[in-house]
Motif scaffolding. Structure first.
Motif, PDB file in Angstrom:
ATOM      1  N   ALA A   1       1.440   3.982  22.402  1.00 24.42           N
ATOM      2  CA  ALA A   1       1.205   2.649  21.833  1.00 24.42           C
ATOM      3  C   ALA A   1       2.459   2.153  21.133  1.00 24.42           C
ATOM      4  N   LEU A   2       3.477   1.852  21.933  1.00 26.93           N
ATOM      5  CA  LEU A   2       4.789   1.533  21.348  1.00 26.93           C
ATOM      6  C   LEU A   2       4.886   0.062  20.981  1.00 26.93           C
TER       7      LEU A   2
ATOM      8  N   ARG B   1      -1.143  11.605   8.949  1.00 25.28           N
ATOM      9  CA  ARG B   1      -1.195  12.879   8.219  1.00 25.28           C
ATOM     10  C   ARG B   1      -2.008  13.915   8.988  1.00 25.28           C
ATOM     11  N   TYR B   2      -2.928  13.436   9.827  1.00 29.59           N
ATOM     12  CA  TYR B   2      -3.808  14.362  10.538  1.00 29.59           C
ATOM     13  C   TYR B   2      -3.589  14.333  12.046  1.00 29.59           C
ATOM     14  N   VAL B   3      -3.038  13.220  12.535  1.00 29.33           N
ATOM     15  CA  VAL B   3      -2.806  13.086  13.967  1.00 29.33           C
ATOM     16  C   VAL B   3      -1.304  12.873  14.169  1.00 29.33           C
ATOM     17  N   PRO B   4      -0.575  13.948  14.425  1.00 30.45           N
ATOM     18  CA  PRO B   4       0.894  13.888  14.458  1.00 30.45           C
ATOM     19  C   PRO B   4       1.443  12.869  15.451  1.00 30.45           C
ATOM     20  N   ASN B   5       0.724  12.592  16.530  1.00 32.04           N
ATOM     21  CA  ASN B   5       1.237  11.669  17.539  1.00 32.04           C
ATOM     22  C   ASN B   5       0.960  10.199  17.229  1.00 32.04           C
ATOM     23  N   ALA B   6       0.397   9.915  16.073  1.00 30.39           N
ATOM     24  CA  ALA B   6       0.010   8.530  15.752  1.00 30.39           C
ATOM     25  C   ALA B   6       1.223   7.593  15.761  1.00 30.39           C
ATOM     26  N   GLN B   7       1.014   6.363  16.195  1.00 31.71           N
ATOM     27  CA  GLN B   7       2.076   5.358  16.302  1.00 31.71           C
ATOM     28  C   GLN B   7       1.757   4.168  15.407  1.00 31.71           C
ATOM     29  N   LYS B   8       2.801   3.551  14.855  1.00 33.29           N
ATOM     30  CA  LYS B   8       2.574   2.365  14.026  1.00 33.29           C
ATOM     31  C   LYS B   8       2.382   1.131  14.902  1.00 33.29           C
ATOM     32  N   LEU B   9       1.455   0.274  14.547  1.00 34.74           N
ATOM     33  CA  LEU B   9       1.197  -0.959  15.286  1.00 34.74           C
ATOM     34  C   LEU B   9       1.925  -2.115  14.599  1.00 34.74           C
ATOM     35  N   GLN B  10       2.513  -2.998  15.429  1.00 37.37           N
ATOM     36  CA  GLN B  10       3.205  -4.152  14.862  1.00 37.37           C
ATOM     37  C   GLN B  10       2.199  -5.233  14.461  1.00 37.37           C
ATOM     38  N   GLU B  11       1.165  -5.344  15.268  1.00 37.85           N
ATOM     39  CA  GLU B  11       0.126  -6.334  14.998  1.00 37.85           C
ATOM     40  C   GLU B  11      -1.240  -5.701  15.252  1.00 37.85           C
TER      41      GLU B  11
ATOM     42  N   THR C   1       0.853  -1.199   0.000  1.00 41.29           N
ATOM     43  CA  THR C   1       0.000   0.000   0.000  1.00 41.29           C
ATOM     44  C   THR C   1       0.883   1.241   0.000  1.00 41.29           C
ATOM     45  N   ASN C   2       0.243   2.397   0.091  1.00 36.55           N
ATOM     46  CA  ASN C   2       1.034   3.627   0.150  1.00 36.55           C
ATOM     47  C   ASN C   2       1.357   4.025   1.586  1.00 36.55           C
ATOM     48  N   VAL C   3       1.076   3.144   2.540  1.00 31.69           N
ATOM     49  CA  VAL C   3       1.494   3.390   3.928  1.00 31.69           C
ATOM     50  C   VAL C   3       2.340   2.206   4.387  1.00 31.69           C
ATOM     51  N   ASP C   4       3.158   2.409   5.407  1.00 28.64           N
ATOM     52  CA  ASP C   4       4.072   1.337   5.818  1.00 28.64           C
ATOM     53  C   ASP C   4       3.507   0.481   6.940  1.00 28.64           C
ATOM     54  N   GLY C   5       2.216   0.655   7.211  1.00 31.59           N
ATOM     55  CA  GLY C   5       1.591  -0.170   8.233  1.00 31.59           C
ATOM     56  C   GLY C   5       0.345   0.509   8.768  1.00 31.59           C
ATOM     57  N   VAL C   6      -0.212  -0.086   9.805  1.00 33.13           N
ATOM     58  CA  VAL C   6      -1.432   0.453  10.414  1.00 33.13           C
ATOM     59  C   VAL C   6      -1.046   1.291  11.622  1.00 33.13           C
ATOM     60  N   TYR C   7      -1.570   2.469  11.703  1.00 32.97           N
ATOM     61  CA  TYR C   7      -1.253   3.396  12.787  1.00 32.97           C
ATOM     62  C   TYR C   7      -2.445   3.543  13.723  1.00 32.97           C
ATOM     63  N   THR C   8      -2.146   4.075  14.910  1.00 27.94           N
ATOM     64  CA  THR C   8      -3.224   4.323  15.882  1.00 27.94           C
ATOM     65  C   THR C   8      -4.210   5.359  15.348  1.00 27.94           C
ATOM     66  N   ALA C   9      -3.749   6.182  14.397  1.00 30.07           N
ATOM     67  CA  ALA C   9      -4.627   7.105  13.677  1.00 30.07           C
ATOM     68  C   ALA C   9      -3.857   7.516  12.430  1.00 30.07           C
TER      69      ALA C   9
ATOM     70  N   ALA D   1      -7.974  14.933  19.652  1.00 31.22           N
ATOM     71  CA  ALA D   1      -8.368  14.966  21.058  1.00 31.22           C
ATOM     72  C   ALA D   1      -8.553  13.551  21.607  1.00 31.22           C
ATOM     73  N   LEU D   2      -9.205  12.680  20.818  1.00 33.11           N
ATOM     74  CA  LEU D   2      -9.450  11.310  21.294  1.00 33.11           C
ATOM     75  C   LEU D   2      -8.148  10.508  21.329  1.00 33.11           C
ATOM     76  N   HIS D   3      -7.262  10.740  20.368  1.00 28.82           N
ATOM     77  CA  HIS D   3      -5.950  10.084  20.363  1.00 28.82           C
ATOM     78  C   HIS D   3      -5.207  10.429  21.649  1.00 28.82           C
ATOM     79  N   ASP D   4      -5.325  11.698  22.056  1.00 30.04           N
ATOM     80  CA  ASP D   4      -4.698  12.159  23.295  1.00 30.04           C
ATOM     81  C   ASP D   4      -5.416  11.588  24.512  1.00 30.04           C
ATOM     82  N   GLU D   5      -6.743  11.602  24.478  1.00 27.78           N
ATOM     83  CA  GLU D   5      -7.547  11.163  25.620  1.00 27.78           C
ATOM     84  C   GLU D   5      -7.214   9.725  26.015  1.00 27.78           C
ATOM     85  N   PHE D   6      -6.994   8.877  25.000  1.00 30.67           N
ATOM     86  CA  PHE D   6      -6.754   7.452  25.307  1.00 30.67           C
ATOM     87  C   PHE D   6      -5.273   7.076  25.233  1.00 30.67           C
ATOM     88  N   ASN D   7      -4.409   8.093  25.295  1.00 32.16           N
ATOM     89  CA  ASN D   7      -2.952   7.891  25.426  1.00 32.16           C
ATOM     90  C   ASN D   7      -2.348   7.038  24.322  1.00 32.16           C
ATOM     91  N   LEU D   8      -2.818   7.209  23.103  1.00 33.37           N
ATOM     92  CA  LEU D   8      -2.344   6.351  22.010  1.00 33.37           C
ATOM     93  C   LEU D   8      -0.925   6.689  21.585  1.00 33.37           C
TER      94      LEU D   8
END
Lengths: 408, 408
Positions: free
Chosen positions: B405-406, B184-194, B173-181, B395-402
């Motif tokens: 998600a390391l 492009r829109y949620v700067p704090n998003a983290q990539k999930l391994q599984e 795909t054009n992304v390198d994996g699945v992120y918590t969000a 806001a929700l990404h922040d609220e649930f401490n994503l």
């Protein structure tokens, strides 16, 4: 119900407007109460564009994959054609080669039709649908997609007409019929109302690109009437059939010419009766079309054979000759480029001696050198320098009074 | 021999260079000793261009012919892909949907795969060939070409992997994996391994366009491992599987959002228990995807039901409702455009009460009005004004401490 097959080439389908115009022609036949089959080639320059895409990936494409690429072209145009018919309020369905039941041998790029299973087409006719078929393609025994190569869409059209027992095939082309010579180069050329398969075959083989000889051969074999007509204007066209009434005194019916001819000459190391057959067998196996063949055995010199081929097959012919020269015992001798072929055609020629002599005499008077000669019962071809081609064609058109061929 | 299925979308195949790059990825897997199946979509903007050609001919195309048109796109790219593999010195063969044995129902534009006959593919594997398959297409019972519609190439890839008992599917795909969000829109998003199938399914259904829910559903049903990875860079990607180890305290695993939502409201003339089912049956029959449904029965007022649909299905939904309002006994009441859906997803949510309350509270503090709500065991979705979508997601990404998600 009586059936008709109509064939449209890529140049007649280059835009939406052209597809709509061609669709109107199909509708006109349907409105006459006929079952209509339309055979289409790929739109405009699609094939060229696809070949460029392939060329960006490789210089040595596998023929199977090239066929897989190219077959998408007519598949696309057949669906668009069906859409245009539907938009005009007519029932229509597009079929790929395999859906139409066109079964071929496995020779990619130049497959030959083995048989056609018409059952699916008959179902669509029963539903009143116009059937639009992707020309130039079929499937082989193991369900690979094949394309039929040169003249493929025309050959498909004739083959379908035969299988469906259609009344005739209408070949829509960029000319309004068959002329005594190409009117772009021979201003006195006249349109013919009828022409025999044999004459058309010679014309087609001799560089008239109106319709491919494969299609004419097939039509002749099954006596399928074919009309050559214009996709651009309304015209009665020229009817191809077996017997054509002609003026007794018109021995020659047409002048054809073709540029970009190359003469290849090979010398035998050791000559045997088998040698000649061997060379042309290997060329045929590689599907290189050899036209005129001249063999010279002169005392004291190595025997040679010269033959003419089309420019586009030059590289492949050289490769084939190079690969087999050791096994077949000959060496490459010479080639000459910049040649053209000019031919006169007419069914009455066989019973009129002296036609060839009159041809050579006129060319001599025109100071045009003749490099090779080939004759059949209904034609004489000469190879001349390409620069003299148009002059030769006009001179011969005049010599045999073709401007009086008033068949229209 | 172990098998792998690799899927490339149109954006990863937009040029010769990209096809060659994708071919190198396939070769890398082949060199590991695997049997490789490559599933390709149509190149770049091919589908869009073809739709424009169709649009020049009609505004109301038959679905059969549109499928015949569109199927040529992936057919072309599969052949070009095979050519790129061959040029790199590998044995390869392209197959159309029907050649690959992909049999579907007869629902054009959104066909479903009935079964796959793998015998032909097995023959090609036995010859050491990489098999490149035109994604998104098959044939129905009467040999019409069908396309699978949205997520078709991905669904084809998973279905082939299941039929071939492959080890896994790699979705490029054009992304390198699945992120918590969406990063492009949620700067704090983290990539999930599984990520679990269920979580991915919710993410896919909730506007994350990484992979289509149809493909995820199918993978889940047959427990087929899928890796989401980048066609642009080397990456380990994110593995989809059944059970995922997760931090106990991370109840929410991701935030998804999707714009261009429309809320439709219909009023019942006379309400019965059957009414609700009837409306959504007729919408489903017309393949309109209804997402959130809210029913309101208030004393003294006509009962109403509101539901959300995608903008692109708005016109069709209105048509369907209009056509059936008499027979089903309701009247069209209202619609609201310019909405978006924001969702939180996590398998641990079911056992953690109060997640939804915490979500609503945060949105209230952000002054974002909630228009509709929908919950499942593993997600909560809210419909909010489109202008507030990004703010809500962050806001929700922040609220649930994503941001913690390391999992990488």
């Amino acid at each position: 119900m009586a059936k008709i097959v109509m064939k449209f080439g890529g140049a007649a389908l280059a835009s939406s407007e052209q597809i709509q115009e061609a669709a109107r022609k199909a509708i006109a036949e349907k409105d006459k109460g006929l079952d209509v089959v339309v055979v289409v080639a790929a739109m405009g320059h699609t094939a060229k564009e696809m070949k460029m895409m392939v060329h960006q990936l490789t210089d040595d494409v596998s023929k199977r994959e090239l066929d897989a690429v190219l077959s998408t072209g007519s598949q696309l145009s057949s669906a668009l054609f069906a859409i245009a018919l539907q938009e005009a309020g007519y029932e229509a369905v597009s079929l790929t080669g395999w859906q139409a039941g066109i079964h071929t041998d496995g020779m990619y790029r130049q497959a030959r039709i083995d048989y056609i299973d018409i059952s699916r087409m008959e179902e669509h006719f029963a539903q009143g649908q116009i059937v639009v078929i992707a020309g130039e393609q079929g499937i082989d025994e193991v369900h690979n997609i094949t394309t039929l190569g040169k003249g493929g869409a025309e050959t498909t059209a004739v083959a379908l007409a035969i299988a469906l027992e259609a009344e005739r095939v209408d070949m829509y082309t960029n000319v309004d019929g068959v002329y005594t010579a190409d009117p772009r180069y021979v201003p006195n050329a006249q349109k013919l109302q009828e022409i025999s398969y044999d004459e058309m075959l010679e014309l087609s083989n001799l560089g008239s690109h109106i319709i491919h000889p494969r299609a004419v051969e097939l039509a002749k074999k099954f006596q399928m009437p074919v009309i050559i007509r214009s996709s651009l204007i309304e015209s009665v066209g020229t009817l191809l059939k077996e017997e054509v009434e002609m003026e007794k005194n018109l021995v020659v019916r047409g002048v054809a010419f073709e540029s970009d001819i190359i003469r290849l000459t090979v010398g035998y190391d050791a000559f045997s009766n088998a040698s000649l057959a061997d060379i042309f067998t290997v060329l045929a196996e590689n599907r290189i079309n050899v036209d005129i063949i001249v063999q010279a055995i002169i005392d004291g010199l190595k025997p040679t054979v010269s033959f003419s081929i089309l420019k586009e097959e030059f590289a492949e012919a050289l490769r084939v000759l190079e690969d087999s020269k050791l096994s077949l015992g000959f060496s490459f001798a010479d080639f000459e480029i910049g040649l053209a072929k000019v031919s006169i055609i007419g069914s009455g020629m066989a019973s009129n001696p002296g036609v060839a002599a009159r041809m050579f005499d006129r060319l001599r008077r025109e100071n045009i050198p003749v490099k090779m000669v080939s004759t059949s019962e209904i034609k004489v071809s000469v190879v001349v320098p390409q620069d003299d081609m148009i002059q030769a064609a006009n001179a011969l058109h005049d010599e045999f009074n073709l401007e009086q061929a008033l068949y229209i």
